[in-house]
Scaffold this active site. Sequence first.
Site, PDB file in Angstrom:
ATOM      1  N   ASN A  58      55.358 -20.220  25.135  1.00 27.69           N
ATOM      2  CA  ASN A  58      55.027 -19.047  25.936  1.00 27.69           C
ATOM      3  C   ASN A  58      55.585 -19.277  27.336  1.00 27.69           C
ATOM      4  OD1 ASN A  58      53.073 -20.479  27.501  1.00 27.69           O
ATOM      5  ND2 ASN A  58      51.446 -19.985  26.042  1.00 27.69           N
ATOM      6  N   ASN A  76      42.899 -22.477  19.841  1.00 24.77           N
ATOM      7  CA  ASN A  76      44.200 -23.069  20.129  1.00 24.77           C
ATOM      8  C   ASN A  76      44.458 -22.985  21.625  1.00 24.77           C
ATOM      9  OD1 ASN A  76      46.006 -20.693  20.946  1.00 24.77           O
ATOM     10  ND2 ASN A  76      45.024 -19.948  19.087  1.00 24.77           N
ATOM     11  N   LYS A  85      26.338 -31.556  35.341  1.00 27.71           N
ATOM     12  CA  LYS A  85      26.228 -30.735  36.559  1.00 27.71           C
ATOM     13  C   LYS A  85      26.844 -29.350  36.344  1.00 27.71           C
ATOM     14  CE  LYS A  85      26.249 -34.036  40.371  1.00 27.71           C
ATOM     15  NZ  LYS A  85      27.054 -34.430  41.558  1.00 27.71           N
ATOM     16  N   TYR A 107      56.668 -15.064  20.279  1.00 30.41           N
ATOM     17  CA  TYR A 107      56.917 -16.233  21.138  1.00 30.41           C
ATOM     18  C   TYR A 107      58.408 -16.437  21.343  1.00 30.41           C
ATOM     19  CZ  TYR A 107      52.069 -17.786  21.044  1.00 30.41           C
ATOM     20  OH  TYR A 107      50.711 -17.863  21.222  1.00 30.41           O
ATOM     21  N   LYS A 136      51.712  -8.092  19.498  1.00 29.86           N
ATOM     22  CA  LYS A 136      51.803  -8.657  20.859  1.00 29.86           C
ATOM     23  C   LYS A 136      52.983  -9.606  20.953  1.00 29.86           C
ATOM     24  CE  LYS A 136      48.730 -11.718  22.818  1.00 29.86           C
ATOM     25  NZ  LYS A 136      47.357 -12.066  23.186  1.00 29.86           N
ATOM     26  N   LYS A 148      55.295 -12.295  23.859  1.00 30.54           N
ATOM     27  CA  LYS A 148      55.271 -13.040  25.116  1.00 30.54           C
ATOM     28  C   LYS A 148      56.286 -12.475  26.102  1.00 30.54           C
ATOM     29  CE  LYS A 148      52.115 -15.673  23.671  1.00 30.54           C
ATOM     30  NZ  LYS A 148      50.787 -15.610  24.309  1.00 30.54           N
ATOM     31  N   ASP A 175      52.164 -10.417  26.990  1.00 28.04           N
ATOM     32  CA  ASP A 175      51.321 -11.507  27.500  1.00 28.04           C
ATOM     33  C   ASP A 175      52.168 -12.470  28.335  1.00 28.04           C
ATOM     34  OD1 ASP A 175      49.524 -13.532  27.929  1.00 28.04           O
ATOM     35  OD2 ASP A 175      49.193 -14.009  25.806  1.00 28.04           O
ATOM     36  N   ASN A 185      50.842 -15.073  30.041  1.00 31.81           N
ATOM     37  CA  ASN A 185      50.213 -16.410  30.052  1.00 31.81           C
ATOM     38  C   ASN A 185      50.019 -16.993  31.453  1.00 31.81           C
ATOM     39  OD1 ASN A 185      51.471 -16.367  27.040  1.00 31.81           O
ATOM     40  ND2 ASN A 185      49.610 -17.591  27.158  1.00 31.81           N
ATOM     41  N   GLU A 193      48.923  -8.489  29.753  1.00 30.31           N
ATOM     42  CA  GLU A 193      47.933  -9.579  29.682  1.00 30.31           C
ATOM     43  C   GLU A 193      48.263 -10.753  30.598  1.00 30.31           C
ATOM     44  OE1 GLU A 193      47.049 -10.822  25.654  1.00 30.31           O
ATOM     45  OE2 GLU A 193      46.641 -12.883  26.256  1.00 30.31           O
ATOM     46  N   GLU A 250      41.173 -15.277  28.720  1.00 31.43           N
ATOM     47  CA  GLU A 250      41.172 -16.342  27.701  1.00 31.43           C
ATOM     48  C   GLU A 250      41.059 -17.727  28.314  1.00 31.43           C
ATOM     49  OE1 GLU A 250      45.314 -15.492  26.218  1.00 31.43           O
ATOM     50  OE2 GLU A 250      45.532 -17.655  26.410  1.00 31.43           O
ATOM     51  N   ASP A 278      37.150 -16.493  24.957  1.00 37.10           N
ATOM     52  CA  ASP A 278      37.167 -17.076  23.604  1.00 37.10           C
ATOM     53  C   ASP A 278      36.014 -18.074  23.534  1.00 37.10           C
ATOM     54  OD1 ASP A 278      37.650 -18.655  21.358  1.00 37.10           O
ATOM     55  OD2 ASP A 278      39.792 -18.923  21.768  1.00 37.10           O
ATOM     56  N   HIS A 289      40.453 -13.886  22.527  1.00 35.76           N
ATOM     57  CA  HIS A 289      41.609 -14.734  22.217  1.00 35.76           C
ATOM     58  C   HIS A 289      41.246 -15.671  21.059  1.00 35.76           C
ATOM     59  CE1 HIS A 289      43.251 -18.875  22.767  1.00 35.76           C
ATOM     60  NE2 HIS A 289      44.384 -18.278  23.062  1.00 35.76           N
ATOM     61  N   GLU A 309      41.770 -11.038  18.058  1.00 27.07           N
ATOM     62  CA  GLU A 309      43.181 -11.406  17.922  1.00 27.07           C
ATOM     63  C   GLU A 309      43.433 -11.995  16.538  1.00 27.07           C
ATOM     64  OE1 GLU A 309      44.435 -14.143  20.997  1.00 27.07           O
ATOM     65  OE2 GLU A 309      46.557 -13.742  20.569  1.00 27.07           O
ATOM     66  N   SER A 310      44.663 -11.924  16.061  1.00 26.78           N
ATOM     67  CA  SER A 310      45.037 -12.754  14.907  1.00 26.78           C
ATOM     68  C   SER A 310      46.488 -13.168  15.063  1.00 26.78           C
ATOM     69  CB  SER A 310      44.769 -12.036  13.586  1.00 26.78           C
ATOM     70  OG  SER A 310      45.835 -11.190  13.250  1.00 26.78           O
ATOM     71  N   TYR A 311      46.818 -14.328  14.472  1.00 25.64           N
ATOM     72  CA  TYR A 311      48.192 -14.838  14.532  1.00 25.64           C
ATOM     73  C   TYR A 311      48.659 -14.980  13.095  1.00 25.64           C
ATOM     74  CZ  TYR A 311      46.290 -16.779  18.958  1.00 25.64           C
ATOM     75  OH  TYR A 311      45.667 -16.975  20.152  1.00 25.64           O
TER      76      TYR A 311
HETATM   77  O1  LIG Z   1      50.263 -18.584  23.787  1.00 30.99           O
HETATM   78  C1  LIG Z   1      49.051 -18.807  23.895  1.00 30.99           C
HETATM   79  O2  LIG Z   1      48.578 -19.741  24.579  1.00 30.99           O
HETATM   80  C2  LIG Z   1      48.080 -17.918  23.194  1.00 30.99           C
HETATM   81  C3  LIG Z   1      47.770 -16.713  23.983  1.00 30.99           C
HETATM   82  O3  LIG Z   1      47.973 -16.588  25.159  1.00 30.99           O
HETATM   83  C4  LIG Z   1      47.191 -15.555  23.280  1.00 30.99           C
HETATM   84  O4  LIG Z   1      47.008 -15.639  22.079  1.00 30.99           O
HETATM   85  O5  LIG Z   1      46.911 -14.565  23.947  1.00 30.99           O
HETATM   86 MG   LIG Z   2      47.146 -14.736  25.969  1.00 31.29          MG
END
Ligand SMILES: O=C([O-])CC(=O)C(=O)O
Ligand SMILES: [Mg+2]
EC number: 4.2.1.81
Length: 389
Positions: A21, A55, A102, A156, A182, A184, A213, A215, A239, A265, A292, A322, A341-343
């Site tokens: 990413n 993840n 703490k 990605y 989605k 990157k 996204d 990141n 995002e 996230e 998440d 996330h 979300e799903s991958y």
């Molecule tokens: O690439 C990543 O770290 C995952 C991420 O941001 C997402 O799923 O939104």
């Molecule tokens: Mg993200």
Amino acid sequence: MSVRIVDVREITKPISSPIRNAYIDFTKMTTSLVAVVTDVVRDGRRVVGYGFNSNGRYGQGGLIRERFAARILDADPKSLLDASGDNLDPDKVWAAMMSNEKPGGHGERSVAVGTIDMAVWDAVAKISGKPLFRLLAERHGVAANPRVFVYAAGGYYYPGKDLAMLRAEMRGYLDRGYNVVKMKIGGAPIDEDRTRIEAVLKEIGKDAQLAVDANGRFNLETGIAYAKMLRDYPLFWYEEAGDPLDYALQAALAEFYPGPMATGENLFSHQDARNLIRYGGMRPDRDWLQFDCALSYGLCEYQRTLEVLKTHGWSPSRCIPHGGHQMSLNIAAGLGLGGNESYPDLFQPYGGFPDGISVENGHITMPDLPGIGFEGKSDLYKEMKALAE
Ligand SMILES: O=C([O-])CC(=O)C(=O)O
Ligand SMILES: [Mg+2]
């Protein structure tokens, strides 16, 4: 009936791949797999709860072994039970884990605790003989809705990936029933990202919507430059433009980006979530929150986060977590989140759905499996069983 946690086991597993990413690559990514072993027997088998840490953060074996598992095992077993004495009380287990910690500066202990907390809730729902989403809905006095919106995260950067491959990837998600995808951004120059976005929009046409996204890569100036480019397109969301803790940046972006934005996230506590809501200029009528639970002290804490949101006039339906795991699917179905979300092609076998569950019109329907439902996903359950049964 006695209920006792007899062991808490952890193993760190690879979830590596060549993807990148705008901030990190995943060539060395790992996750902690945890088993909370109880002395309860259901249907002739010992009840074991399982969890893993989503993840994006690495395995947490050191923290789990040295502090959090040890505190659970050292606690008086009776102090971890609910009022009936017939089941564990997840909040009491959580409090035992967090004794002598703490406040503030959450670091990654929130990941270690979130991973164990997932396993505790899995065990509690299995001991009750119910799917976690139904147990949660009952506890909160709301109706469960087993139909959950899911979107396909991918897009990605990786070596040799061209526009044709990006388009084919997105087409593959549409073919599998998704209607939001989605990709990157921020890992290439802005003109190249614009070309990538246009290629994907051309591919998906009117069949689906696109989220992007960054990141957390952008400073204010670049975040604004992207906002001005992105607002030309009808995106599902923009995002994590800037650093997750830079609430002033997030608030400033809203002046340049009228469309929906998403973030959260990398916020790991209800206090951080509250700061985002107080100072990040997020708009409850259109923006999305992506906390998440696996990374942020678990479901015990996520319920506190939902309370914070309620106090500030946010509906749980603005949350789409996330992580792509079944824990958040249960929270979505049980407590009315906006989805999950799903991958479809990544982080296997940890993410995804139980076997035989398919996506239709961007939604899945939760099966009635006891606990979180890991036993219904054979490749994942094989790894889990090897740890504890
Ligand atoms: O690439 C990543 O770290 C995952 C991420 O941001 C997402 O799923 O939104
Ligand atoms: Mg993200």
